[in-house]
Write an enzyme that holds these catalytic residues in place. Structure first.
Site, mmCIF file in Angstrom:
data_model
loop_
_atom_site.group_PDB
_atom_site.id
_atom_site.type_symbol
_atom_site.label_atom_id
_atom_site.label_comp_id
_atom_site.label_asym_id
_atom_site.label_seq_id
_atom_site.Cartn_x
_atom_site.Cartn_y
_atom_site.Cartn_z
ATOM 1 N N CYS A 1 39.182 32.707 50.940
ATOM 2 C CA CYS A 1 38.738 33.217 50.763
ATOM 3 C C CYS A 1 37.369 33.693 51.699
ATOM 4 C CB CYS A 1 39.096 34.562 50.259
ATOM 5 S SG CYS A 1 39.039 36.602 50.683
ATOM 6 N N CYS B 1 33.973 38.904 46.135
ATOM 7 C CA CYS B 1 34.194 39.736 45.437
ATOM 8 C C CYS B 1 34.274 38.709 43.784
ATOM 9 C CB CYS B 1 35.747 40.005 45.900
ATOM 10 S SG CYS B 1 35.903 40.821 47.419
ATOM 11 N N CYS C 1 37.004 37.164 42.161
ATOM 12 C CA CYS C 1 38.151 37.204 42.411
ATOM 13 C C CYS C 1 38.204 35.384 42.420
ATOM 14 C CB CYS C 1 38.387 37.259 43.566
ATOM 15 S SG CYS C 1 39.840 37.255 44.377
ATOM 16 N N CYS D 1 55.598 43.350 46.993
ATOM 17 C CA CYS D 1 54.365 42.982 47.416
ATOM 18 C C CYS D 1 53.636 41.931 47.813
ATOM 19 C CB CYS D 1 53.176 44.463 46.240
ATOM 20 S SG CYS D 1 53.689 45.717 45.402
ATOM 21 N N CYS E 1 55.388 46.994 50.526
ATOM 22 C CA CYS E 1 53.390 46.780 50.074
ATOM 23 C C CYS E 1 52.646 45.318 50.660
ATOM 24 C CB CYS E 1 53.736 47.156 48.840
ATOM 25 S SG CYS E 1 52.233 47.704 47.880
ATOM 26 N N CYS F 1 48.006 52.928 48.699
ATOM 27 C CA CYS F 1 47.818 52.096 46.739
ATOM 28 C C CYS F 1 46.427 51.821 46.711
ATOM 29 C CB CYS F 1 48.777 51.082 46.994
ATOM 30 S SG CYS F 1 48.271 50.245 45.644
ATOM 31 N N ARG G 1 49.373 52.942 38.277
ATOM 32 C CA ARG G 1 49.644 51.541 37.575
ATOM 33 C C ARG G 1 49.078 51.036 36.826
ATOM 34 N NH1 ARG G 1 51.077 48.429 41.996
ATOM 35 N NH2 ARG G 1 52.650 50.278 42.703
#
Ligand code: SAM
Ligand code: DTB
Ligand code: SF4
Length: 346
Positions: free
Chosen positions: A61, A65, A68, A105, A136, A196, A268
């Site tokens: 990616c 972040c 991550c 998801c 999702c 979400c 969640r």
């Protein structure tokens, strides 16, 4: 869920930072009592919603972040995988449904989906939806057109987390802004999908930052329908691999305050459960968490095994209709499994 006018009036979108900080600082018993009382007005306290996650495109990616494992900026040893074939995704969704998931998801390690990838992603939404599962996706930033296409394909929820407070955000991510995130959430909402959005705890943030994250979520109007609270999964190779560990009771506090601020939303208990004791998870459910990811893998890191969660649900008397319905026929009496399924026959 109760929807009476009296209770709807409790749903506020004008929470101040001071109010949120004061809730976080309450004596724990007072905070838990208030959260559980709120929870009972909106939800069945013994019912937990169950979602399953699948990484449809893994690693490499371009974003940075700091938490991550999928960021190309860090060497975490993760093997990159291209976008999965539509049929392979549908097969995973079928298995998830059979094991009791209510929502499927799908997550992709993208800054945003490319126009070339959209047709495949849309086909995944249509196929999963046709199985009778809620859908999702979390694909990174969207523009208005992409949000519209996903909504038209039948996507129920879009996950896009604020992750942390606006003030701390720049310490964690530099390749896109907090405002970018709010903009994507706006497109999602305007396209008619459910939102979400939540965050991560344990990244070295202060109590003030936790208040800032919660206030940012609770002043969205409407509130996110679903609020994932993740405990950082520390992955070697990421900049946050060696930080100080989080006080479990501070995690529980954030769940409780999320429940009070966003009483009608699903909260969640998200990443990080693998490292939590049953007792800590029980406290999170008491504090108002009523949703979790079920299945052995999150996107790239482990989640508790299904059998551990089934045992946890049985210990707590938690009712997941979908998981109960998915139980296999038990032929031999006196096995541990039989005892378990008896306990699950509510
Ligand atoms: N690339 C898309 C994006 O960031 O919007 C979607 C996938 S991304 C992995 C989804 C969310 O997973 C992130 O926003 C973050 O909140 C959470 N996450 C990622 N790595 C995590 C970790 N190590 N521990 C806890 N949560 C994590
Ligand atoms: C969310 O808030 N947590 C999930 C989901 N949304 C996509 C992701 C957790 C990822 C944990 C790290 C991993 O497994 O890669
Ligand atoms: Fe990429 Fe999402 Fe990971 Fe950030 S959280 S590096 S955007 S996969």
């Amino acid at each position: 869920m109760m929807q009476s006018q009296e209770f709807q009036n409790e749903v506020r979108h004008d929470w101040s930072r001071e109010e949120v900080s004061a809730l976080l600082a309450l004596p724990l018993n007072d905070l838990l009592f208030r959260a559980q009382s709120t929870h009972r007005r909106y939800f069945d306290p013994n019912r937990v919603q169950v979602s399953t996650l699948l990484s449809i495109k893994t690693g490499a990616c371009p974003e940075d972040c700091a938490y991550c494992p999928q960021s190309a900026h860090y060497n975490t040893g993760l093997e990159r995988e291209r976008l999965m074939e539509v049929d392979a995704v549908l097969e995973k969704a079928r298995a998830a449904k059979a094991s009791g998931a209510e929502r499927f998801c799908m997550g992709a390690a993208w800054r945003s989906p490319s126009h070339r990838d959209m047709p495949y992603v849309l086909a995944m939404v249509r196929g999963v939806k046709a199985m009778g599962l809620e859908t999702c996706m979390t694909l990174g930033m969207l523009d208005a057109q992409q949000a519209g296409q996903l909504a038209d394909a039948g996507l129920d929820y879009y996950n896009h987390n604020l992750d942390t407070s606006p003030e701390y955000y720049g310490e964690i991510i530099t390749t896109r802004t907090f405002t970018d995130r709010l903009e994507t959430l706006d497109y999602v909402r305007k396209a008619g999908m459910k939102v979400c959005s939540g965050g991560i705890l344990g990244m070295g943030e202060s109590q003030k930052d936790r208040a800032g994250l919660l206030q940012s979520l609770a002043t969205l109007n409407p509130h996110p329908d679903s609020v994932p609270i993740n405990q950082l999964v520390r992955v070697p190779g990421t900049p946050l691999a060696d930080g100080e560990s989080l006080d479990p009771l501070d995690f529980v506090r954030v769940i409780a305050v999320a429940r009070i601020l966003m009483p009608a939303s699903y909260v969640r208990l998200s990443a990080g459960r693998e490292a939590m004791s049953d007792e800590m998870q029980a406290m999170c459910f008491f504090a108002g968490a009523n949703s979790l990811f079920y299945g052995e893998c999150l996107l790239t890191t482990p989640n508790p095994e299904a059998s551990r969660d089934q045992r946890l649900f049985a210990r707590l008397g938690i009712n997941s209709e979908a998981i109960a319905a998915a139980k296999p026929a038990v032929k031999t009496p006196n096995t541990e499994q039989t005892l378990f399924y008896n306990a699950m026959a509510f």
